[in-house]
Enzyme design. Structure first.
Site, PDB file in Angstrom:
ATOM      1  N   ASP A 150       0.825  -1.200   0.000  1.00 45.82           N
ATOM      2  CA  ASP A 150       0.000   0.000   0.000  1.00 45.82           C
ATOM      3  C   ASP A 150       0.859   1.250   0.000  1.00 45.82           C
ATOM      4  O   ASP A 150       1.556   1.530   0.973  1.00 45.82           O
ATOM      5  CB  ASP A 150      -0.923  -0.012   1.223  1.00 45.82           C
ATOM      6  CG  ASP A 150      -1.882   1.162   1.246  1.00 45.82           C
ATOM      7  OD1 ASP A 150      -2.105   1.755   0.174  1.00 45.82           O
ATOM      8  OD2 ASP A 150      -2.402   1.482   2.321  1.00 45.82           O
ATOM      9  N   ASP A 342      -2.070   6.166  -6.730  1.00 50.40           N
ATOM     10  CA  ASP A 342      -2.435   5.328  -5.606  1.00 50.40           C
ATOM     11  C   ASP A 342      -2.486   3.859  -6.004  1.00 50.40           C
ATOM     12  O   ASP A 342      -3.071   3.501  -7.020  1.00 50.40           O
ATOM     13  CB  ASP A 342      -3.797   5.770  -5.074  1.00 50.40           C
ATOM     14  CG  ASP A 342      -4.103   5.217  -3.693  1.00 50.40           C
ATOM     15  OD1 ASP A 342      -3.157   5.029  -2.912  1.00 50.40           O
ATOM     16  OD2 ASP A 342      -5.275   4.980  -3.406  1.00 50.40           O
TER      17      ASP A 342
END
Length: 463
Positions: A150, A342
């Site tokens: 992440d 992202d």
């Protein structure tokens, strides 16, 4: 088909979509240049794992990247029934909402500053929506733990014994069996540097997310290892969680890679100089990679990280979008705020002006095909039932620094499973913010160069 049903099927189709095949034999010059001529096939099998044929970066340290619902994940606990995808969409929206909240808060402090409080809290309340996993060795001897990678969070954490509440059917780390595990007391300098006012015997933490999931436990230092490397990463700060909430479908924790000092990228800066990259495969049935260090490929084109970005985020300035070779269809005036790159957000979200222009030209170039009734979320869908091949316009995204990224064909349209309905894989965001999601990043090598504060893209990183 109802709006709700179409949404469920389209999200399900996201996970099963395979890259379409280019057919150029009968295409004219313009079609070859600005359109993808696609053969409409039935959905491929999702139960066979396809290893990427792309060679990994020489001199790098790479981990295999797999989809947590796909056949390449040995720890998957579900094959992702339709209900799971509605939940994934919900989590994706929450992640987008949290990014917007962070951007709107101009007095946002760094991740470490968030930890400096009397409350054992860490996190920006950003949900970890990503569904891509790497297996990381933790402890001595090492235990392989499946962690979501992440770029939007910092702390590395995994569930640990003894568990008050842990994810079932996935590995649990036992710190008592590791010779290198060192729990941090409150009195330690490291704990005091990240937990102002800590008064309990152990240095505790709480990571909370906007979907009401959380991880609670103690901070420690531990050895991290990759299966194919001869050396280990010692004294890495991790969270050892004895209580988690939320759902797991194949992961035991999170590998945080944002720009904060406690991320794995920052903690290994003396080895990799904050340089890492990843490639998300075209389908959940294939493998990609997460790579640290190595040589930067010659074909990578870089854009600088925005100076106005929150200190832990990776934001670069989007300057335009072209459809079918019309350049620039959308110019920089439509993007007043830098775009977040992202790994966790799924679909690319655009401000109203940018999305309206993209949709308008895309529909114009697709006017020969039957457009379905508008859906509340994905509003540009086509029924290709009466076609064996179709031509869809190419889409390119431009970033500051002269970077042009031609979206791979697998990242342009979503296929409704069990049908021949395809939808444009972009969505409108009722805000000036834009988010470049992982669906449009597929097959590209995305390079994060923290030392030089830049992000780059190169095509053909994985299948």
């Amino acid at each position: 088909m109802s709006s709700k049903s179409l949404l469920s099927f389209v999200i399900y189709g996201f996970f099963l979509l395979s890259p379409c095949n280019s057919l150029k034999d009968n295409a004219d010059e313009e079609t070859r240049a600005y359109f993808h001529t696609l053969k409409i096939n039935s959905l491929p099998s999702t139960e066979v794992c396809k290893e990427s044929s792309k060679a990994l970066n020489e001199g790098s340290s790479s981990l295999k990247l797999v989809h947590r619902f796909g056949p390449c994940n040995p720890h998957r606990t579900s094959t992702a029934p339709a209900s799971s995808f509605n939940e994934i969409l919900r989590r994706d929206k929450l992640r987008v909402d949290s990014i917007i909240q962070a951007r709107r808060s101009m007095n946002l402090t760094s991740s470490v500053e968030h930890m400096k409080s009397s409350v054992p809290f860490y996190g920006l309340s950003r949900i970890t929506a990503s569904d891509y996993i790497v297996n990381v060795g933790i402890g001595t001897p090492k235990k392989e733990m499946p962690l979501i990678f992440d770029t939007g969070s910092g702390l590395i954490w995994t569930q640990c014994k003894p568990c008050k509440a842990c994810y079932p059917k996935v590995p649990v780390f036992d710190p008592t069996k590791s010779a290198s595990f060192k729990g941090l007391p409150c009195s330690s300098k490291l704990c005091q540097s990240i937990r102002k006012g800590c008064s309990s015997p152990k240095c505790t933490y709480l990571t909370a997310y906007v979907d009401n999931s959380s991880s609670t436990g103690t901070l420690a230092t531990e050895t991290i290892s990759f299966s194919h490397l001869k050396y280990d990463f010692k004294n890495i700060l991790i969270g050892c969680s004895d209580q988690v909430s939320g759902e797991s479908h194949g992961q035991s924790g999170i590998m945080g890679l944002n720009r904060s000092p406690i991320s794995f990228a920052s903690q290994t800066a003396n080895i990799y100089d904050k340089l890492f990259s990843y490639c998300i495969p075209s389908t959940p049935g294939a493998t990609g990679h997460l790579t640290f260090g190595g040589k930067v490929p010659n074909d990578v084109r870089f854009s600088p990280v925005s100076k106005t970005a929150p200190s832990s985020d990776y934001d670069i300035k989007m300057t335009g979008i072209s459809v079918g070779g019309r350049k620039p269809l959308i110019d920089a005036s439509a993007f007043k705020i830098a775009s977040t790159i992202d790994s966790g957000a799924v679909l690319t979200r655009l401000p109203p002006k940018a999305y309206s222009a993209l949709r308008s030209v895309f529909r114009e170039m697709m006017k020969g095909y039957p457009l379905l009734d508008q859906d509340d979320f994905l509003d540009t869908c086509y029924d290709f039932s009466n076609y064996s091949t179709v031509a869809i316009p190419s889409i390119s995204v431009f970033f500051e620094g002269g970077v042009e990224m031609d979206i791979d064909v697998s990242g342009i349209m979503l296929q409704v499973p069990g049908s021949k309905v395809y939808c444009l894989a972009f969505a409108e965001l009722d805000d000036e913010v834009s988010i470049f999601g992982n669906f449009q990043q597929k097959t590209y090598t995305v390079v994060f160069d923290g030392a030089k504060e830049r992000i780059g893209f190169a095509p053909g990183g994985c299948d």
